[in-house]
Scaffold this active site. Structure first.
Site, short mmCIF file in Angstrom:
data_model
loop_
_atom_site.label_atom_id
_atom_site.label_comp_id
_atom_site.label_asym_id
_atom_site.label_seq_id
_atom_site.Cartn_x
_atom_site.Cartn_y
_atom_site.Cartn_z
N LYS A 217 -45.32 -64.86 19.08
CA LYS A 217 -44.84 -64.62 20.43
C LYS A 217 -45.56 -63.41 21.00
CE LYS A 217 -40.20 -66.40 19.59
NZ LYS A 217 -38.76 -66.07 19.60
N ASP B 94 -45.04 -65.18 12.29
CA ASP B 94 -45.11 -64.50 13.57
C ASP B 94 -46.49 -63.91 13.81
OD1 ASP B 94 -42.65 -64.93 14.61
OD2 ASP B 94 -41.82 -62.95 14.17
#
Length: 431
Positions: A231, A209
């Site tokens: 993200k 991530d």
């Protein structure tokens, strides 16, 4: 006497094989417990046994319960044994056991005299499927010291744990791999758990991530595949569905996959969705919890989310959720922790005030918590959004609203001790 240099190291598979332990004291208990853990059929021969051994005998839930023969050793006790440990404390008995073992070609470990043994138990360090046995020339304390040092490095992933060949089943076909969701903590790579570090050291693929502890990627084996799945608002490298498919696909190819996430996988991290995707596909999956930024980042700035006499509870809120019940949060008697809330801080603060929360309620925004450039902006619910805008506050950041926010310290915990000025204690009602 056998010299240390002539000993032949060997690992034994004792599963479902008979191993005899002669003796009923603490040493015999330790040996029996290790053998039971390794799947052996353990027979204990002793007129009396200590409590630890008795507990093993009473435990009938094990697949291979321990059998106790409540009597002295006698010739013939080793007839079915593949291995024997003798630890009676009586040299004559130990010598008799060793003599029968020699006559029946059974390996014998003597607790009383290592030099007279035909076999030895090394100090052992284990990490998952990895077993490291340490022998140090008949010096058990040196063996234990070395074992402990190796165990620390295994636990922290400091040693190369990654498979160099893919595991196969008994018929030679590749086995299904695994997926491990690892909570990487709030940012500082030192705040990942030791279990998380070990999972990274074992990985063939790491799906990372944007907020994961990315400095740890530099420590990976160069052959490890790193997939970016970060993200950011309105900018997804991969959709959640694509991430789920990727985890399953790589694991079904026989690879060990680590999903490295910031904070904790199950705190606003969609980790449960990834677990469900693996379970539905029949892929083994494990969750390694992490230190959530909801608690750790405020703590790094000197803000306790609970404090005696000030706040007895806290609520963690996904601040970009359109369905957030701001009226209920305004009535909440505790600390509010908003994640992903910087972009809409003005709107959220106004909503809380509109639903009755005192505009003078202390508030703080902690940017890049636990990292060297951590920065804290403080104010009240009435002005925190304007203060944050004036300072150029940006994500990643955690917003804290409540009396405890007045305790925020200016100093970075990485550079100086946290000191709360007396004025802030008074503001929080603690003076």
């Amino acid at each position: 006497m056998t010299s240390a240099g002539t000993r032949h190291p060997l690992l034994l598979d004792v599963r479902r094989r008979t191993v005899v332990v002669v003796g009923g004291g603490p040493v015999a208990a330790r040996r029996a417990a290790a053998l039971v853990a390794d799947g052996a059929h353990v027979h204990v021969v002793a007129p009396a046994i200590c409590e630890d051994l008795a507990a093993l005998v009473r435990d009938e839930t094990r697949e291979t319960p321990v059998r106790w023969h409540a009597r002295e050793y006698r010739p013939g006790d080793l007839a079915q044994a593949w291995l024997v440990h003798t630890a009676t404390g009586d040299r004559a008995t130990d010598e008799a056991v060793a003599a029968e073992a020699e006559a029946t070609r059974t390996w014998c470990v003597r607790a009383d005299d290592a030099a007279a043994s035909s076999a030895w138990t090394p100090a052992v360090a284990r990490a998952g499927e990895v077993t490291v046995a340490v022998g140090a020339g008949g010096d058990p304390r040196r063996s234990l010291a070395l074992r402990d040092a190796i165990a620390v490095q295994l636990d922290t992933g400091a040693l190369p744990l990654r498979h160099q060949r893919r595991p196969t089943s008994a018929d030679g076909t590749p086995v299904v791999g695994t997926v491990t969701l690892v909570g990487g903590g709030p940012g500082d790579p030192g705040l990942i758990t030791t279990r998380g570090r070990r999972a990274l050291a074992e990985a063939d693929v790491v799906v990372v991530d944007r907020l994961g502890p990315r400095a740890l990627l530099d420590e990976l084996d160069p052959r490890v595949e790193v997939v970016e799945a970060g993200k950011a608002p309105h900018a997804h490298t991969l959709t959640q569905e694509q991430i789920n498919e990727l985890l399953v696909e790589r694991a079904q190819a026989g690879l060990r996959v680590v999903r490295l996430k910031g904070g904790d996988p199950f705190v606003l991290g969609r980790g449960a969705e990834e677990v469900r995707a693996c379970v539905d596909a029949g892929v083994p999956v494990e969750v390694v919890p992490g230190v959530t930024s909801a608690i750790a980042v405020p703590a790094a700035a000197g803000i306790p989310v609970t404090h005696r006499g000030v706040a007895r509870s806290f609520a963690v809120v996904s601040a970009h959720d359109e369905d957030t019940d701001w009226a209920a949060l305004a009535r909440f008697d505790g600390t509010l922790v908003l994640l992903m809330g910087v972009g809409r801080l003005t709107t959220h603060a106004a909503a809380l005030v509109a639903h009755g929360l005192d505009p003078a309620t202390p508030a703080a925004v902690v940017e890049r918590g636990t990292l060297p450039d951590q920065r804290t902006t403080t104010g009240t619910l009435a002005d925190i959004a304007e203060r944050a805008r004036a300072r150029g506050v940006a994500n990643p950041a955690v917003v804290v609203i409540g009396a405890v926010a007045a305790l925020a310290a200016d100093a970075s915990p990485l550079d100086a001790p946290l000191v709360t000025p007396p004025g802030r204690l008074a503001h929080a009602g603690l003076a």
